[in-house]
Design a protein around this motif. Structure first.
Motif, short mmCIF file in Angstrom:
data_model
loop_
_atom_site.label_atom_id
_atom_site.label_comp_id
_atom_site.label_asym_id
_atom_site.label_seq_id
_atom_site.Cartn_x
_atom_site.Cartn_y
_atom_site.Cartn_z
N GLN A 103 0.84 -1.20 0.00
CA GLN A 103 0.00 0.00 0.00
C GLN A 103 0.87 1.25 0.00
N LEU A 104 1.98 1.18 0.73
CA LEU A 104 2.92 2.29 0.76
C LEU A 104 3.53 2.54 -0.62
N PHE A 105 3.86 1.44 -1.30
CA PHE A 105 4.39 1.57 -2.67
C PHE A 105 3.36 2.26 -3.56
N TYR A 106 2.12 1.84 -3.44
CA TYR A 106 1.04 2.42 -4.25
C TYR A 106 0.89 3.91 -4.01
N ASP A 107 1.09 4.35 -2.75
CA ASP A 107 0.90 5.76 -2.40
C ASP A 107 2.16 6.61 -2.59
N VAL A 108 3.32 6.02 -2.27
CA VAL A 108 4.55 6.82 -2.22
C VAL A 108 5.20 6.99 -3.58
N VAL A 109 5.40 5.88 -4.29
CA VAL A 109 6.20 5.93 -5.53
C VAL A 109 5.63 6.89 -6.57
N PRO A 110 4.33 6.83 -6.88
CA PRO A 110 3.81 7.78 -7.88
C PRO A 110 3.96 9.24 -7.45
N THR A 111 3.91 9.49 -6.15
CA THR A 111 4.03 10.86 -5.66
C THR A 111 5.48 11.29 -5.60
N TYR A 112 6.34 10.44 -5.05
CA TYR A 112 7.75 10.79 -4.88
C TYR A 112 8.47 10.96 -6.22
N HIS A 113 8.14 10.09 -7.19
CA HIS A 113 8.81 10.13 -8.50
C HIS A 113 7.94 10.78 -9.58
N LYS A 114 6.96 11.57 -9.16
CA LYS A 114 5.98 12.10 -10.10
C LYS A 114 6.63 12.86 -11.25
N GLU A 115 7.51 13.80 -10.93
CA GLU A 115 8.13 14.62 -11.97
C GLU A 115 8.97 13.78 -12.93
N ASN A 116 9.74 12.87 -12.38
CA ASN A 116 10.60 12.04 -13.23
C ASN A 116 9.79 11.09 -14.12
N LEU A 117 8.67 10.59 -13.58
CA LEU A 117 7.84 9.68 -14.37
C LEU A 117 7.21 10.40 -15.56
N LEU A 118 6.94 11.68 -15.42
CA LEU A 118 6.39 12.45 -16.53
C LEU A 118 7.48 12.95 -17.47
N LYS A 119 8.66 13.13 -16.92
CA LYS A 119 9.76 13.73 -17.68
C LYS A 119 10.54 12.70 -18.50
N PHE A 120 10.72 11.51 -17.93
CA PHE A 120 11.58 10.50 -18.57
C PHE A 120 10.76 9.29 -19.00
N PRO A 121 10.65 9.03 -20.32
CA PRO A 121 9.89 7.86 -20.80
C PRO A 121 10.46 6.55 -20.28
N HIS A 122 11.76 6.51 -20.09
CA HIS A 122 12.42 5.30 -19.61
C HIS A 122 11.88 4.90 -18.24
N LEU A 123 11.76 5.88 -17.35
CA LEU A 123 11.28 5.59 -15.99
C LEU A 123 9.80 5.22 -15.99
N ALA A 124 9.03 5.85 -16.87
CA ALA A 124 7.60 5.50 -16.96
C ALA A 124 7.42 4.04 -17.36
N ALA A 125 8.24 3.59 -18.29
CA ALA A 125 8.17 2.18 -18.71
C ALA A 125 8.58 1.26 -17.57
N ILE A 126 9.62 1.64 -16.84
CA ILE A 126 10.07 0.82 -15.71
C ILE A 126 8.99 0.75 -14.63
N GLN A 127 8.35 1.90 -14.35
CA GLN A 127 7.28 1.92 -13.35
C GLN A 127 6.12 1.02 -13.78
N HIS A 128 5.81 1.03 -15.08
CA HIS A 128 4.76 0.14 -15.60
C HIS A 128 5.14 -1.32 -15.32
N ASN A 129 6.38 -1.68 -15.62
CA ASN A 129 6.81 -3.06 -15.38
C ASN A 129 6.83 -3.39 -13.89
#
Length: 774
Positions: free
Chosen positions: A512-538
């Motif tokens: 549950q912490l992963f679900y809440d923290v990761v999208p918020t903590y890495h929000k800018e990078n997930l939108l900025k870097f396609p590589h990280l968005a793909a990794i987060q999907h996986n």
């Protein structure tokens, strides 16, 4: 009646008895005569019925006269008696007041005498070091002084002098007792300006002296008792003990608990022992002492204090009991939070060894009870030590959450490659019992027989890749997070119900912490870097995949409350899949917006015969191809093949749809413009599919990547448009084939007519062709 009046008159002392008696006698005679006459008159009145009126009136006059004489006599008696009573009462009150005054004076003189005697005896007791008697005499003198102050004339100079003398003697007495107390325990402390640390504590020393008198007489427990009881009588003992306890806690007991490198040394001298805090070389690298070491150090200090200073009764309590009440709560709190909390095992296999700590704690408290430092049977210290399972779970859960959060906030770009043969290493769990294992073996054997029979009839079997994750890359931290969850659940197996519940729900909290923290903590990078968005999907798909079976693997080995059905993670699977999809879709939308932004600079693909327009359009197309290739480089090694192909196909489809839309909007396309458009579109057709070329290790997936129309929805439509741009009217009509040809399957008749009007001039041939487009 006559005798009562006579007595009253006689008591007055003013009227003569003879005069009163004669008057009363005369009146009595007149009363008798009147009575006879009245009786006679009544007799005659009622017998003869014709009385004499005159005689009756005379009789009435006589009656009234006698009544008046009686009233006069009555008033005279009352007046005389009342005057005499008031005089007597005034004299009595005066005498009584004088008597009370004399009594008060005698009482005050008695108090003065008691005060003087008490002060005289106090001086003698002080000279003989009889401190208890001296304290009691001071209390007696205080009572006498308080009694004197209740007198109305308490402001007399004498009383003020007595009060001053009493205060001076009391302060001298307390000061003298304080000197005696200081000589019992002599502290050598570090400067208060220095910070509290290991070196600071090394400057602490406590000397206990056995000499209780100025003459240096050795070992005077009786005199020690006298000093303490005198301090208690004066009400100063609680303050002295409280101050001593605070210094003892701050400078000796708490540092011994907090710093593992400290020890205490007891040096015996002729006049008493000395306790010195010293550095323990053997534990210099040890950050925290073990409970056994802490208990040993504390008992050494407390036993020394008990044998040389505190083993003295004060009233109904011993001095050690008084000190224990002051220090125990804070000391036990310090032991718990600075020692026991660090001794809690981090692994369930070490829990059995912790029984030694529980026994050491029991022995420690038993020793304190023997010395009367401790009075209670149940203490927070022993309770904490016995609740080791609960504390183990709490500590484990806290450590797990901290470790999980650290992994979630670490960098995502450190990845590991997941392959179908890469399976989650599940821990070996204990068997559920011989009967259960035997039953499982029987079931397994029967299922194997059925499988062999089925395979004999059908030469088919499930693929080895069934229910396996596709080849992709995930963050190394996520893999470690999954391993952390597995190890935590392994700790829950075989633990108590409460412990297992805490550990299980901690694992749920991790996800549950992963679900809440990761999208918020890495929000800018997930939108900025396609590589990280793909990794987060996986990452999300990886977690969702294992959450399907994680609870099923551990449920039979957990306590009944969990094994009955709540030990599952399946409910979290949809959320994680949605989270991964949303993250990647957001990045796809960003990439689509960038593609459209690049194509917006193509000047709507109009007037391409102008060199500037053609250059702008060509540049826009090249930028689109470049962006797709860059995304391919970034994503192809990360995403699973099918997800990669769908993503790239969606982006390429967006680009060609935008190009087609702009071309279809053109109302006039010259032959030169048509050639330029064909060249630009042909570039997309030739280079667009290159983003689907598989990697060397993915050659077996070529079927996915060679079928471009499968992933690019408008690919065939775009190819038909490219053909039309170079075709003549007859070729177009032929490809339309009366609405049955490949051109008709991609374009509507109105779209095709509009395109023909833009490409060809208005001639009879064009009109004929338009009539055939139906």
């Amino acid at each position: 009646m006559a005798s009562f009046v006579t007595e009253v008159l006689a008591s007055s002392g003013k009227l003569e008895k003879e005069d009163l008696a004669s008057k009363i006698s005369k009146i009595s005679r007149k009363v008798e005569d009147t009575k006879e006459e009245v009786c006679d008159m009544i007799t005659k009145r009622y017998k003869e019925f014709l009385p004499s009126l005159q005689r009756s009136e005379e009789l009435m006059g006589q009656v009234e006269e006698v009544s008046k004489e009686m009233d006069t006599l009555k008033n005279c008696i009352e007046t005389e008696v009342q005057q005499n009573i008031h005089c007597s009462m005034a004299e009595y009150a005066k005498v009584k007041q004088q008597l009370e005054k004399n009594t008060v004076i005698l009482t005050m003189l008695g108090h003065l005498k008691e005060f003087h005697n008490a002060m005289e005896e106090f001086s003698k007791a002080m000279a003989e070091n009889k401190y208890v008697d001296a304290a009691k005499l001071l209390e007696k003198a205080q009572l006498s002084a308080d009694s004197l102050k209740t007198w109305k004339s308490s402001e007399l100079p004498l009383l003020r002098a007595l009060s001053s003398e009493l205060i001076v003697q009391r302060e001298n007495f307390i000061y003298h007792l304080g000197d005696e107390w200081k000589r019992l325990a002599i502290w050598k402390l570090p400067s208060s300006k220095e910070p509290t640390n290991l070196r600071w504590s090394l400057k602490t020393e406590l000397k206990l002296t056995l000499s209780c008198s100025k003459d240096g007489d050795p070992s005077c427990p009786a005199l020690l008792s006298c000093i303490l009881q005198a301090l208690a009588i004066q009400g100063d003992l609680p303050y002295k003990i409280k101050l001593f306890s605070q210094v003892l806690l701050k400078n000796m007991l708490k540092p011994l608990v907090i710093y593992g490198g400290l020890s205490v040394k007891v040096t015996e001298h002729s006049d008493g022992p000395t306790l010195t805090v010293e550095h323990l070389e053997s534990h210099c690298q040890q950050e925290h002492s073990t409970p056994s070491q802490v208990y040993t150090k504390l008992l050494l200090v407390l036993k020394t204090l008990h044998s040389h200073l505190l083993d003295v009764s004060v009233g109904e309590k011993k001095l050690s009991a008084i000190l224990g009440e002051l220090i125990w709560e804070e000391l036990s709190h310090c032991i718990i939070h600075e020692c026991l909390v660090y001794s809690i095992p981090t692994n369930s296999s070490q829990l059995e060894k912790y029984n030694a700590v529980i026994k050491e704690t029991e022995e420690f408290e038993r020793s304190l009870k023997e010395m009367q430092y401790l009075q209670r049977d149940s203490t927070d210290l022993l309770k904490y030590a016995k609740d080791v399972n609960c504390h183990f779970a709490s500590k484990k859960c806290k450590d797990v959450i901290v470790a999980a959060r650290k992994l979630m906030t670490s960098k995502m770009h450190n990845t590991v490659r997941i392959k179908p043969e890469t399976k989650l290493t599940l821990p070996k769990l204990p068997a559920q019992g011989s009967e259960a294992s035997g039953k499982q073996q029987t079931v397994k054997q029967s299922s194997e027989v059925e499988e062999e029979v089925r395979l004999a009839g059908h030469h088919q079997q499930l693929s080895s890749r069934t229910l396996c994750l596709p080849v992709c890359r995930i963050s190394e931290s996520v893999q470690q997070l999954m391993e952390l969850a597995l190890s935590t659940l392994r700790e829950a197996v075989g633990s108590s119900t409460q412990c297992a519940m805490q550990l299980f729900f901690t694992v749920r909290n991790i996800f549950q912490l992963f679900y809440d923290v990761v999208p918020t903590y890495h929000k800018e990078n997930l939108l900025k870097f396609p590589h990280l968005a793909a990794i987060q999907h996986n990452n999300c798909m990886y977690l969702a995949h294992h959450l399907l079976t994680l609870g099923h693997h551990f449920r039979p080995h957990l306590p009944q409350l969990l094994s009955d059905g709540i030990a599952t993670f399946v409910d979290m699977v949809p959320s994680f899949r949605k989270l991964g999809a949303q993250c990647f879709l957001a990045q796809l939308n960003i990439q689509k917006a960038e593609l459209l932004e690049r194509l917006s600079s193509a000047r709507n693909f109009s007037n391409l015969d102008d060199e500037e327009n053609y250059t702008a359009a060509s540049k826009a197309v090249r930028q689109v191809i470049h962006q797709l290739k860059q995304l391919g480089i970034v994503w192809q090694d990360v995403l699973p093949v099918n997800i990669y192909c769908k993503a790239m196909g969606s982006l390429l489809n967006t680009a060609i749809c935008e190009v087609m839309a702009k071309i279809m909007m053109l109302e006039d396309i010259s032959s030169e413009d048509g050639e330029h458009l064909h060249t630009l579109c042909q570039t997309l057709i030739e280079e667009g599919p290159l983003v689907f070329v598989p990697l060397a290790e993915e050659r077996k997936n070529t079927t996915y990547q060679e079928e471009v129309p499968l992933f690019v929805q408008k690919w065939m439509t775009f190819k038909e448009l490219v053909i039309v741009l170079r075709a003549n009217l007859q070729e177009i009509v032929n490809r339309w084939a009366e609405g049955k040809g490949p051109l008709a399957s991609e374009f509507s008749s109105s779209e095709m007519k509009s395109l023909i009007r833009a490409l060809f001039q208005n001639t009879e041939r064009r009109a004929l062709a338009l009539t055939k487009i139906k």
